[in-house]
Scaffold this motif. Sequence first.
Motif, PDB file in Angstrom:
ATOM      1  N   MET A   1      -7.246  10.122   0.608  1.00 47.86           N
ATOM      2  CA  MET A   1      -6.088   9.220   0.650  1.00 47.86           C
ATOM      3  C   MET A   1      -6.481   7.872   1.253  1.00 47.86           C
ATOM      4  O   MET A   1      -5.992   6.817   0.822  1.00 47.86           O
ATOM      5  CB  MET A   1      -4.957   9.849   1.450  1.00 47.86           C
ATOM      6  N   TYR A   2      -7.372   7.889   2.244  1.00 45.25           N
ATOM      7  CA  TYR A   2      -7.845   6.628   2.813  1.00 45.25           C
ATOM      8  C   TYR A   2      -8.578   5.805   1.757  1.00 45.25           C
ATOM      9  O   TYR A   2      -8.305   4.616   1.575  1.00 45.25           O
ATOM     10  CB  TYR A   2      -8.777   6.883   4.008  1.00 45.25           C
ATOM     11  N   ARG A   3      -9.520   6.426   1.069  1.00 43.06           N
ATOM     12  CA  ARG A   3     -10.326   5.700   0.086  1.00 43.06           C
ATOM     13  C   ARG A   3      -9.475   5.102  -1.024  1.00 43.06           C
ATOM     14  O   ARG A   3      -9.723   3.985  -1.487  1.00 43.06           O
ATOM     15  CB  ARG A   3     -11.368   6.648  -0.523  1.00 43.06           C
ATOM     16  N   LYS A   4      -8.459   5.836  -1.450  1.00 41.42           N
ATOM     17  CA  LYS A   4      -7.687   5.412  -2.622  1.00 41.42           C
ATOM     18  C   LYS A   4      -6.536   4.460  -2.294  1.00 41.42           C
ATOM     19  O   LYS A   4      -6.231   3.566  -3.102  1.00 41.42           O
ATOM     20  CB  LYS A   4      -7.127   6.638  -3.343  1.00 41.42           C
ATOM     21  N   TYR A   5      -5.889   4.636  -1.144  1.00 39.77           N
ATOM     22  CA  TYR A   5      -4.601   3.969  -0.974  1.00 39.77           C
ATOM     23  C   TYR A   5      -4.409   3.172   0.319  1.00 39.77           C
ATOM     24  O   TYR A   5      -3.445   2.427   0.448  1.00 39.77           O
ATOM     25  CB  TYR A   5      -3.477   5.024  -1.054  1.00 39.77           C
ATOM     26  N   SER A   6      -5.308   3.326   1.288  1.00 42.59           N
ATOM     27  CA  SER A   6      -5.085   2.728   2.599  1.00 42.59           C
ATOM     28  C   SER A   6      -5.747   1.355   2.723  1.00 42.59           C
ATOM     29  O   SER A   6      -6.783   1.113   2.103  1.00 42.59           O
ATOM     30  CB  SER A   6      -5.658   3.660   3.683  1.00 42.59           C
ATOM     31  N   PRO A   7      -5.170   0.446   3.510  1.00 45.34           N
ATOM     32  CA  PRO A   7      -5.823  -0.841   3.758  1.00 45.34           C
ATOM     33  C   PRO A   7      -7.197  -0.626   4.378  1.00 45.34           C
ATOM     34  O   PRO A   7      -7.374   0.273   5.208  1.00 45.34           O
ATOM     35  CB  PRO A   7      -4.887  -1.539   4.750  1.00 45.34           C
TER      36      PRO A   7
ATOM     37  N   TYR B   1       0.854  -1.184   0.000  1.00 46.70           N
ATOM     38  CA  TYR B   1       0.000   0.000   0.000  1.00 46.70           C
ATOM     39  C   TYR B   1       0.889   1.232   0.000  1.00 46.70           C
ATOM     40  O   TYR B   1       1.919   1.262   0.674  1.00 46.70           O
ATOM     41  CB  TYR B   1      -0.890   0.023   1.235  1.00 46.70           C
ATOM     42  N   PRO B   2       0.502   2.267  -0.748  1.00 47.26           N
ATOM     43  CA  PRO B   2       1.311   3.492  -0.708  1.00 47.26           C
ATOM     44  C   PRO B   2       1.472   4.036   0.708  1.00 47.26           C
ATOM     45  O   PRO B   2       2.554   4.476   1.103  1.00 47.26           O
ATOM     46  CB  PRO B   2       0.518   4.459  -1.589  1.00 47.26           C
ATOM     47  N   LEU B   3       0.379   4.002   1.477  1.00 46.10           N
ATOM     48  CA  LEU B   3       0.422   4.445   2.874  1.00 46.10           C
ATOM     49  C   LEU B   3      -0.816   3.942   3.586  1.00 46.10           C
ATOM     50  O   LEU B   3      -1.726   3.379   2.996  1.00 46.10           O
ATOM     51  CB  LEU B   3       0.541   5.968   2.985  1.00 46.10           C
TER      52      LEU B   3
END
Length: 454
Positions: A248-254, A196-198
């Motif tokens: 950022m949560y929706r796109k890249y976070s677990p 994951y990116p972050l």
Amino acid sequence: MSIRSNKVLVALSAAAISLSLAACGGKSASNEQSLPAEGQELSGEITMWSSFTQGPRAEWMRHMADKFMEKNPKTKVKIEEFSWDEFNTKWTTGLNAGQVPDIATAQPNQVIDMLNAEAIVPLDDVIERVGKERFNAPTLKEGEQSGSHYSVPIYSHAQVMWYRKDILDQYGIEVPKTWEELAAACAKIGKSENLYPLSVPMGANDMLATRYINFYLRSKGETLLNEDGSANVTSPAAIEAINYWADMYRKYSPEGSINYKILDHAKLFYQGKTVFDFNSGFQISGTLADRPDLDGKIAAAPMPRAAAGDPEIYPSEVSNIAMVVWQASKHQDVAKAFLASLYEKDEYIKFLHAVPGGMLPSLQDINKDPAYNDNETMRKYQDSIDVIAKQVAVGSAIGMENGPKVQAGVLISQGVIERMLQSIVLDGKDVEKAAKEAENKYNELFKAAGAVIK
């Protein structure tokens, strides 16, 4: 390192304990004792509550107690170890019964509660003995009240941006310098099952989402507290921060990060599953323990800026782990002398080396000392540690940018921002409405905790 505590006790106990103490005579119930002159004979038994429970750090504190007792044979130093959560519950419930130690470690928000309860004594004499000019000014400010300093920082660590050098090289990505560049880097890396990116953690039993909103606000020159002491969750910069991290949560976070606590979140980076992370120098030891193959492949950079032309280092979150001496102590003189002994250069450097790069000196001159820098891990990660040290010099704990405030403990202990973000990403709640409700909730809690809002 976690800065969380029992939710009700941290946020609301300060006012209640202060009122109770006032009824019992408060500060006047005990006389303050000065730090004895060097070489003066000391006598008395003291108890220290230490939250340094892990291996080398715990061993160092016990070693320092033994060394102090050998030098002062008429003294006894008893070390009792508690986790941070245990400590907070123990002191808040034990204060009125007189079941507190002579000396203790403390986190910044705990120092605020102790100040409001008039439970600790000024330590200006200890600071002068160690050398006031040696401390970073913001670290002393967190324990300052009415011109006196009630806590002494024993070590510091700061939040910076960690990244995987090998992954950035793989994708041909430069280290992001702004929030916009970070979002672009995450988009280029993309989200996969094992990388994951972050992570954007939002667990309501911790304070990481509050920390992330604070990062963004600080880059905009704002804080989570307005000048009048009220909460700042609805300014244009705050709304921008909320939208940024929700996206950022929706796109890249677990998906599971909606409920992550600090350790859940940190382990992703330790295990090589996230490319970027916002954390302290403890990431070095954590990653080396879980993924030794990543040694040399992680590095720290300054926190992203709002715009490319902004200063590279700006005031952001710093944690200054402190030491305090209790008003109830019958041997404050012994406690203060023991505290001063912890800063003896060679011994202090051994303490810092217990977690290389994770615990940074609160004394500016130690940063440049050859003995401090003579450590294999620190040499390998010197550039990253330099970034953290620069941040330590200018930052402060959340809500304590202008000194100790009751609001600081409330900001990080009540999960207000965490639940706000959860309602936005899970329930689709309107951002501005959710932010206004969160701001109102904070202000209610501030007042309930006895905070002054002008």
